[in-house]
Scaffold this active site. Structure first.
Site, PDB file in Angstrom:
ATOM      1  N   LYS A   1       0.098 -18.118   8.431  1.00 19.77           N
ATOM      2  CA  LYS A   1       0.617 -16.986   7.650  1.00 19.77           C
ATOM      3  C   LYS A   1       1.129 -17.520   6.325  1.00 19.77           C
ATOM      4  CE  LYS A   1       1.497 -12.524   7.849  1.00 19.77           C
ATOM      5  NZ  LYS A   1       0.745 -11.428   8.476  1.00 19.77           N
TER       6      LYS A   1
ATOM      7  N   ASP B   1      -1.632  -8.511   3.767  1.00 17.38           N
ATOM      8  CA  ASP B   1      -0.475  -8.117   4.595  1.00 17.38           C
ATOM      9  C   ASP B   1       0.346  -7.204   3.694  1.00 17.38           C
ATOM     10  OD1 ASP B   1       1.039  -8.512   7.175  1.00 17.38           O
ATOM     11  OD2 ASP B   1       2.612  -9.144   5.817  1.00 17.38           O
TER      12      ASP B   1
HETATM   13  P1  NDP Z   1       1.716  -1.999   3.318  1.00 21.60           P
HETATM   14  O1  NDP Z   1       2.338  -2.791   2.254  1.00 21.60           O
HETATM   15  O2  NDP Z   1       0.394  -1.350   3.074  1.00 21.60           O
HETATM   16  O3  NDP Z   1       2.710  -0.864   3.841  1.00 21.60           O
HETATM   17  C1  NDP Z   1       3.972  -1.136   4.332  1.00 21.60           C
HETATM   18  C2  NDP Z   1       4.721   0.171   4.486  1.00 21.60           C
HETATM   19  O4  NDP Z   1       6.002  -0.093   5.050  1.00 21.60           O
HETATM   20  C3  NDP Z   1       4.966   0.864   3.156  1.00 21.60           C
HETATM   21  O5  NDP Z   1       4.982   2.250   3.369  1.00 21.60           O
HETATM   22  C4  NDP Z   1       6.345   0.355   2.759  1.00 21.60           C
HETATM   23  O6  NDP Z   1       7.040   1.239   1.911  1.00 21.60           O
HETATM   24  C5  NDP Z   1       7.018   0.269   4.108  1.00 21.60           C
HETATM   25  N1  NDP Z   1       8.045  -0.806   4.113  1.00 21.60           N
HETATM   26  C6  NDP Z   1       7.883  -2.109   3.751  1.00 21.60           C
HETATM   27  N2  NDP Z   1       9.046  -2.776   3.856  1.00 21.60           N
HETATM   28  C7  NDP Z   1       9.943  -1.878   4.276  1.00 21.60           C
HETATM   29  C8  NDP Z   1      11.317  -1.948   4.581  1.00 21.60           C
HETATM   30  N3  NDP Z   1      11.998  -3.100   4.451  1.00 21.60           N
HETATM   31  N4  NDP Z   1      11.919  -0.808   4.997  1.00 21.60           N
HETATM   32  C9  NDP Z   1      11.220   0.345   5.146  1.00 21.60           C
HETATM   33  N5  NDP Z   1       9.928   0.477   4.872  1.00 21.60           N
HETATM   34  C10 NDP Z   1       9.300  -0.617   4.449  1.00 21.60           C
HETATM   35  O7  NDP Z   1       1.621  -2.965   4.596  1.00 21.60           O
HETATM   36  P2  NDP Z   1       0.727  -2.833   5.888  1.00 21.60           P
HETATM   37  O8  NDP Z   1       0.571  -1.408   6.260  1.00 21.60           O
HETATM   38  O9  NDP Z   1      -0.476  -3.676   5.689  1.00 21.60           O
HETATM   39  O10 NDP Z   1       1.635  -3.591   6.951  1.00 21.60           O
HETATM   40  C11 NDP Z   1       2.643  -2.929   7.716  1.00 21.60           C
HETATM   41  C12 NDP Z   1       3.003  -3.807   8.879  1.00 21.60           C
HETATM   42  O11 NDP Z   1       1.838  -4.044   9.687  1.00 21.60           O
HETATM   43  C13 NDP Z   1       3.556  -5.192   8.544  1.00 21.60           C
HETATM   44  O12 NDP Z   1       4.486  -5.574   9.536  1.00 21.60           O
HETATM   45  C14 NDP Z   1       2.321  -6.067   8.646  1.00 21.60           C
HETATM   46  O13 NDP Z   1       2.671  -7.408   8.895  1.00 21.60           O
HETATM   47  C15 NDP Z   1       1.649  -5.445   9.841  1.00 21.60           C
HETATM   48  N6  NDP Z   1       0.232  -5.713   9.966  1.00 21.60           N
HETATM   49  C16 NDP Z   1      -0.649  -5.368   8.974  1.00 21.60           C
HETATM   50  C17 NDP Z   1      -1.982  -5.606   9.150  1.00 21.60           C
HETATM   51  C18 NDP Z   1      -2.984  -5.153   8.156  1.00 21.60           C
HETATM   52  O14 NDP Z   1      -4.179  -5.297   8.440  1.00 21.60           O
HETATM   53  N7  NDP Z   1      -2.613  -4.576   7.039  1.00 21.60           N
HETATM   54  C19 NDP Z   1      -2.499  -6.316  10.349  1.00 21.60           C
HETATM   55  C20 NDP Z   1      -1.495  -6.547  11.351  1.00 21.60           C
HETATM   56  C21 NDP Z   1      -0.193  -6.281  11.147  1.00 21.60           C
HETATM   57  P3  NDP Z   1       6.701   1.321   0.340  1.00 21.60           P
HETATM   58  O15 NDP Z   1       5.501   2.243   0.243  1.00 21.60           O
HETATM   59  O16 NDP Z   1       7.939   1.872  -0.246  1.00 21.60           O
HETATM   60  O17 NDP Z   1       6.383  -0.067  -0.098  1.00 21.60           O
END
Ligand code: NDP
Length: 444
Positions: A126, A166
């Site tokens: 990672k 990510d």
């Molecule tokens: P994105 O950046 O696309 O989206 C993240 C979302 O979570 C956004 O809506 C963001 O809000 C919100 N967010 C981020 N940090 C916080 C916080 N501290 N408090 C509240 N809301 C928060 O990321 P992903 O959708 O790709 O990833 C989401 C999760 O899934 C992570 O844990 C990632 O590690 C996991 N994951 C992702 C994969 C992937 O293929 N994308 C694969 C496996 C796991 P805002 O819009 O305001 O930024």
């Protein structure tokens, strides 16, 4: 003291100020107790636990870049190559101001078992940086990505370590990083996944984590005599995972009534309008207030609150530790039957224990969000073959992988007398394959 407790104690002492890493190690090793006890002599002699909690290597580096005002900015970059016993390191790059070494280590550690569960040949790693792409111009993001890759390219390669997206790293960032890698290394290889379709990306990769989450949730419900049809679902987040989880949940007949971002959340009793959500988040990169402004049925609330809404199934898809004990109590009181993690470690240890005690079906992220990395591995296969598969081909393979993951973890839990404990099942199934490979490869 038991072998597991000894190792947990040592990890905490040796890695101070890394609470997320401590949490991940504790959660995994705790649930591996029956396997460790059954093989204690062999594992102790070969220091299996000591080796599995110590990354193969970790890189921390300066990332200088110039902002639009001509000012030099400095961020910190990380890549942790945790374990390559079953394949090249594979895991995403997180760009978020909260990123530090402990967070990258927790994610890299979890990735070992997740990748193993996919049954594909990928090890765990990672990386990321404390850079925040939010509010930056495209030129600034490019300047950061190029500087980040100028250092990172020394440590990665198609058969060495293949990073992906990510939080904060989407198609735009992957494109800029790939361009820089190609330029410096002078070679065109599948060194990153999540690439654009015109230069080696895989169809269905964008949808994969969210879709995969729903495929495994559906399979788990079916195996417990339930179905997603007609269920009310709460989703948190509004990013890649949340959007495609919402889309697939609706395709499977459920109604998703919430989403959230880092400033607030939406309750939409008519069901989330996915096309509008994509427009707000993927195209405009705007706040959820814009969703509420464009949709009569939606209420916008500041802060945190998704888990206060009554639902049958909860899908936390935002970030780590976003579902705590109070949220778990509310979900149980509201009759929630299943919590399946889309994000990595979104449920605190206390909340997980409470949900399990109250017989809520609980699928841990390392199993339920493995669709993303599995499809990344399918992207690697396509790059090696110099071929592109159709959407249906990739989606079909993804669905089968998610169904297999559920049965593998379900069987592992049953083998150790822990039927229905999917956390233990996922950890055991992922761990067994890695340990087998470690033992076969000797002391390394
Ligand atoms: P994105 O950046 O696309 O989206 C993240 C979302 O979570 C956004 O809506 C963001 O809000 C919100 N967010 C981020 N940090 C916080 C916080 N501290 N408090 C509240 N809301 C928060 O990321 P992903 O959708 O790709 O990833 C989401 C999760 O899934 C992570 O844990 C990632 O590690 C996991 N994951 C992702 C994969 C992937 O293929 N994308 C694969 C496996 C796991 P805002 O819009 O305001 O930024």
């Amino acid at each position: 003291m038991s072998y597991v407790d000894e190792v947990i104690e040592r990890v905490i002492a040796k890695n101070p100020a890394e609470p997320e890493f401590h949490q991940a190690v504790t959660e995994v090793l705790d649930s591996l107790r029956p396997v460790v006890e059954a093989n204690e002599e062999l594992y102790r002699k070969n220091a299996i636990l000591e080796r599995i909690v110590e990354p193969d290597r970790q890189f921390k580096f300066r990332v200088p870049w110039v902002d639009d005002k001509g000012q030099v900015q400095v961020n910190t970059g990380y890549r942790v190559q945790f374990n390559n016993s079953i394949g090249p390191y594979k895991g995403g790059l997180r760009l978020h101001p909260s990123v530090n070494l402990g967070i990258i280590k927790f994610l890299g550690f979890e990735q070992i078992f997740k990748n193993s569960l996919t049954s594909l040949p990928i090890g765990g790693g990672k990386g990321g940086s404390d850079f925040d792409p939010k509010g930056k111009s495209d030129r600034e993001v490019m300047a950061f990505c190029q500087s980040f890759m100028t250092e990172l390219c020394k440590y990665i390669g198609a058969d060495v370590d293949v990073p992906a997206g990510d939080i904060g790293t989407g198609a735009r960032e992957i494109g800029f990083m790939f361009g820089q890698y190609k330029r410096i290394r002078g070679m065109y290889e599948g060194v990153l996944t999540g690439k654009g379709l015109s230069y080696g990306g895989s169809l269905a990769r964008t949808e994969a984590t969210g879709y995969g989450l729903l495929y495994i949730t559906d399979e788990m419900l079916k195996c417990n005599g339930e179905s997603l049809k007609g269920k009310t679902v709460c989703v948190s987040g509004a990013g890649n995972v949340a959007i495609y989880a919402t889309e697939k949940a609706q395709q499977l007949g459920a109604k998703v009534v919430t989403c959230s971002d880092s400033t607030g959340w939406i309750y939409d009793p008519e069901g989330i309008d996915v096309a509008l959500l994509k427009e707000v988040k993927e195209v405009k990169r705007a706040r959820l207030t814009e969703y509420a402004a464009a949709r009569k049925s939606a209420e916008y609330h500041e802060g945190k609150g998704v888990w206060s809404v009554k639902c049958d199934v909860a899908l936390p898809c935002a970030t780590q530790n976003e579902l705590d004990i109070e949220d778990a109590k509310t979900l149980v009181a509201n009759g929630c039957m299943a919590v399946c993690e889309g994000a990595n470690m979104p449920t605190t240890l206390e909340a997980t224990a409470y949900l399990k005690e109250n017989k809520v079906y609980f699928l841990p992220g390392k199993a339920s969000n493995a669709g993303g990395v599995a499809t990344s591995a399918l992207e690697m296969s396509q790059n090696s073959e110099r071929l592109s598969w159709t959407f249906e081909e990739v989606d079909g393979k993804l669905q089968q992988i998610m169904i297999n993951i559920f049965h593998n973890l379900d069987d592992a839990a049953k083998r150790y007398g822990m039927e229905g404990d999917y956390v233990a099942g996922a950890n055991i199934a992922g761990f067994e394959k890695v340990v087998d490979a470690m033992l076969a490869q000797g002391v390394c």
